[in-house]
Write a protein that holds these residues in place. Structure first.
Motif, PDB file in Angstrom:
ATOM      1  N   VAL A 171       1.022  -1.521   0.015  1.00 57.50           N
ATOM      2  CA  VAL A 171       0.594   0.002  -0.294  1.00 57.50           C
ATOM      3  C   VAL A 171       0.461   1.220  -0.210  1.00 57.50           C
ATOM      4  CG1 VAL A 171      -1.878   0.910   1.147  1.00 57.50           C
ATOM      5  CG2 VAL A 171      -1.126  -1.331   2.085  1.00 57.50           C
ATOM      6  N   ALA A 172       2.342   1.122   1.110  1.00 53.36           N
ATOM      7  CA  ALA A 172       2.799   2.817   0.410  1.00 53.36           C
ATOM      8  C   ALA A 172       4.270   2.502  -0.032  1.00 53.36           C
ATOM      9  CB  ALA A 172       3.442   2.929   2.496  1.00 53.36           C
ATOM     10  N   ILE A 173       4.433   1.419  -0.449  1.00 51.36           N
ATOM     11  CA  ILE A 173       5.431   0.870  -2.262  1.00 51.36           C
ATOM     12  C   ILE A 173       4.692   1.363  -3.135  1.00 51.36           C
ATOM     13  CG2 ILE A 173       6.740  -0.079  -2.946  1.00 51.36           C
ATOM     14  CD1 ILE A 173       8.358   0.838  -0.569  1.00 51.36           C
ATOM     15  N   ALA A 174       3.739   1.151  -3.109  1.00 51.05           N
ATOM     16  CA  ALA A 174       3.205   1.334  -4.555  1.00 51.05           C
ATOM     17  C   ALA A 174       3.094   2.585  -5.377  1.00 51.05           C
ATOM     18  CB  ALA A 174       1.497   0.812  -4.782  1.00 51.05           C
ATOM     19  N   PRO A 175       2.206   3.410  -4.313  1.00 53.59           N
ATOM     20  CA  PRO A 175       2.386   5.064  -5.666  1.00 53.59           C
ATOM     21  C   PRO A 175       3.622   5.643  -5.463  1.00 53.59           C
ATOM     22  CG  PRO A 175       0.998   4.518  -2.746  1.00 53.59           C
ATOM     23  CD  PRO A 175       1.691   3.404  -3.314  1.00 53.59           C
ATOM     24  N   LEU A 176       4.404   5.660  -4.185  1.00 50.02           N
ATOM     25  CA  LEU A 176       6.359   5.827  -3.812  1.00 50.02           C
ATOM     26  C   LEU A 176       6.625   5.673  -6.106  1.00 50.02           C
ATOM     27  CD1 LEU A 176       7.218   5.618  -0.967  1.00 50.02           C
ATOM     28  CD2 LEU A 176       6.376   7.018  -2.256  1.00 50.02           C
ATOM     29  N   VAL A 177       6.297   4.701  -6.222  1.00 51.46           N
ATOM     30  CA  VAL A 177       6.762   3.988  -7.325  1.00 51.46           C
ATOM     31  C   VAL A 177       7.039   4.302  -8.561  1.00 51.46           C
ATOM     32  CG1 VAL A 177       7.657   1.605  -8.653  1.00 51.46           C
ATOM     33  CG2 VAL A 177       7.341   1.124  -6.002  1.00 51.46           C
ATOM     34  N   VAL A 178       4.927   4.746  -8.548  1.00 46.18           N
ATOM     35  CA  VAL A 178       4.434   4.435  -9.583  1.00 46.18           C
ATOM     36  C   VAL A 178       5.099   6.741  -9.843  1.00 46.18           C
ATOM     37  CG1 VAL A 178       2.226   5.440 -10.148  1.00 46.18           C
ATOM     38  CG2 VAL A 178       1.935   3.517  -9.586  1.00 46.18           C
ATOM     39  N   LEU A 179       4.833   7.074  -8.596  1.00 49.57           N
ATOM     40  CA  LEU A 179       5.460   8.852  -8.331  1.00 49.57           C
ATOM     41  C   LEU A 179       7.018   8.975  -9.049  1.00 49.57           C
ATOM     42  CD1 LEU A 179       4.869  11.629  -6.936  1.00 49.57           C
ATOM     43  CD2 LEU A 179       6.427  10.654  -4.828  1.00 49.57           C
ATOM     44  N   TRP A 180       8.077   7.532  -8.817  1.00 40.64           N
ATOM     45  CA  TRP A 180       9.225   7.410  -9.138  1.00 40.64           C
ATOM     46  C   TRP A 180       9.018   7.810 -10.206  1.00 40.64           C
ATOM     47  CZ3 TRP A 180      10.452   4.241  -4.649  1.00 40.64           C
ATOM     48  CH2 TRP A 180      10.733   4.903  -3.699  1.00 40.64           C
ATOM     49  N   PHE A 181       8.361   6.293 -11.222  1.00 42.61           N
ATOM     50  CA  PHE A 181       8.676   5.974 -13.140  1.00 42.61           C
ATOM     51  C   PHE A 181       7.705   5.831 -13.447  1.00 42.61           C
ATOM     52  CE2 PHE A 181      11.825   3.194  -9.684  1.00 42.61           C
ATOM     53  CZ  PHE A 181      12.906   3.400 -10.353  1.00 42.61           C
TER      54      PHE A 181
END
Lengths: 252, 266
Positions: free
Chosen positions: B115-125
């Motif tokens: 839940v926490a990682i998915a939005p960050l990965v989308v934010l970065w890539f």
């Protein structure tokens, strides 16, 4: 003629444990020699020294009159369990040693294929090991061993995992095969009757640390059919006495 | 005995195998249908299965268009994960200290909440395929690596000893014995990971995507259409089942001896 294999006062410790304490053993070319001893005595350690699975020991090991280190892999080894690869067909299992020697798979198959009849495996070339009976698996493992054309066979309790009836059948069969081919064999076993039935000479080993308690020459005529002949039974009983009550034997 | 078994008609044998599963699923769906109808609950809260199915058929084009990117993300991510897991597993097998160096990092990676990682990965890539591949790889990589490393370790010692007595090199022993020995572990890992992979892809899309089952579910939820959310869930479940079945078929083809071994041991 020099001896095929000679171990002189070989000692080996693994960690703090003395496993072999001055073993002196030899085999002549074409001779069937057994090493008989209680379980866990270090019999397999001798094979591991010979095949390079263990390194470093005291005492000398000669092969055909020269140090073993100079000989180029003179042994074909048959491990305690058949060690057939479940993912290889029977023919590819038996050809394994040749493939490791650098032969192509096709050439290796061509070399083992004619031997399937003699080993009672005809028609099972393309089967998987799981489709074989216990006795057939051992025959396949022995075929894999002898087809490597090494100067000497090392058999590590080859029939230990078989039921009594199959084992007796395999012992008779092995004797017939040995009679025909006269391989030089070193057999490890804890089955006294098996050793007496198959061997020209037997070394009786003590428990750990293993020493040679006795060397027994078996002069029974071959082919040996009758396991229960009075002569064989007498030798068997004598060796059993040595194994089960080693103290008096040591004094002699 | 075995003859009387094989004498039974194939249809009977098949039903004996899948019957219990059909019965339990059927009972659940029936109970759900009855509850939705009798209780008078609003379909915007809990739609009946019949309504979900009807909507799924009506929206089949949209569902299909959104399933294709999910499949691509799942397969691409899983392929990357497999390739990296294989290379690392071989390195670890040849150089054991690497295991102690790397496993803590990978175990930590498994504790990260998606839940926490998915939005960050989308934010970065961004919204493209890359973040989806990364998230699918994140959830599937470690189980595959562990399966392979354990599989190599499971090699029969007698077989290794035999090969070295024959003069085989370490590389040769790996190819002839350790690699084939790992196959049952590999396929066990594959069956588990492929189900994670679909969930991982949908989660990545949920966090941000142009198309995909994940973003379709999010939009349907925001439009108060739980029937369409469930229709997408149905599609993802079928997709997972299909991939699972595919791994079983691949395993049967790759390991023809396995069923013989199982029959021998039973």
């Amino acid at each position: 003629m020099s001896r095929r294999l000679e171990l002189r006062q070989v000692s080996k410790s693994i960690g703090d444990v003395d496993v072999l304490a001055g073993i002196t053993v030899h085999a002549e070319p074409g001779e069937f020699v057994s090493i008989l001893g209680p379980s866990g005595a270090g019999k397999s350690t001798i094979f591991r020294l010979l095949t390079g699975g263990l390194e470093g020991h005291d005492g000398g090991i000669d092969f055909d009159g020269r140090p073993l280190a100079d000989a180029r892999r003179p042994f074909a080894f048959m491990p305690q369990h058949d060690a057939l690869m479940p993912w290889r067909t029977v023919i590819d299992n038996t050809a394994l040693g040749l493939e490791v020697q650098g032969m192509s798979r096709k050439a290796a198959r061509d070399k083992v294929a004619p031997l399937f009849g003699e080993f009672g495996l005809a028609g099972f070339e393309q089967k998987y090991p799981a489709q074989l009976s216990g006795g057939m698996r051992q025959r396949a493992a022995l075929l894999r061993t002898v087809v490597q054309d090494r100067a000497m066979l090392l058999l590590d309790e080859p029939f230990g995992a078989l039921d009594a009836l199959t084992r007796t059948g395999m012992q008779r069969w092995l004797q017939t095969m040995w009679d025909r081919h006269r391989w030089t064999v070193l057999l490890i076993t804890h089955d006294v009757r098996e050793a007496v039935f198959l061997s020209d000479r037997i070394y009786v080993l003590s428990g750990r640390p293993a020493r040679v308690l006795r060397e027994v020459a078996i002069s029974l005529p071959r082919p040996r059919k009758d396991l229960a002949s009075p002569e064989a039974s007498a030798i068997e009983a004598d060796i059993l006495d040595t194994l089960l009550d080693p103290q008096p034997a040591q004094r002699t | 005995m075995s003859q009387s078994f094989s004498a039974a008609p194939r249809i009977v044998v098949l039903f004996a195998k899948v019957g219990p599963a059909l019965l339990s699923v059927g009972t659940l769906v029936l109970a759900w249908e009855l509850y939705a109808r009798i209780s008078g609950i609003s379909p915007t809260t809990l739609p009946a299965p019949s309504r979900v199915l009807a909507q799924a058929i009506q929206q089949r084009q949209a569902l299909f268009d959104n399933t294709v990117p999910t499949i691509s993300a799942t397969l691409a991510g899983f392929a990357c994960s497999l390739a990296v897991a294989f290379i690392l597993s071989v390195l670890i097998d040849f150089f054991k200290p690497l295991r102690r160096a790397l496993f803590p990092v990978f175990i930590t990676s498994q504790t990260l909440p998606l839940v926490a990682i998915a939005p960050l990965v989308v934010l970065w890539f961004g919204f493209g395929l890359t973040p989806k591949i990364m998230l699918v790889a994140l959830v599937t990589f470690f189980p595959m690596l562990v399966a392979l490393v354990q599989g190599y370790e499971s090699t029969d010692r007698d077989i290794s000893a035999l090969l070295s007595s024959m003069g085989a090199s370490r590389m040769r022993i790996f190819v002839l014995a350790r690699l084939p020995s790992s196959l049952p572990y590999f396929f066990a890992g594959l069956r588990i990971s492929i189900t994670y992979a679909v969930v991982g892809a949908i989660f990545a899309e949920y966090a941000g995507a142009a198309k995909g089952l994940g973003i379709y579910m999010l939009n349907a939820k925001n439009n108060f259409r739980p029937d369409l959310v469930l229709a997408a869930v149905l599609v993802s479940a079928l997709l997972t089942l299909a991939l699972f079945a595919a791994t079983v078929l691949i395993q049967r083809a790759a390991m023809p001896w396995e069923r013989l071994d199982a029959a021998r041991k039973s």
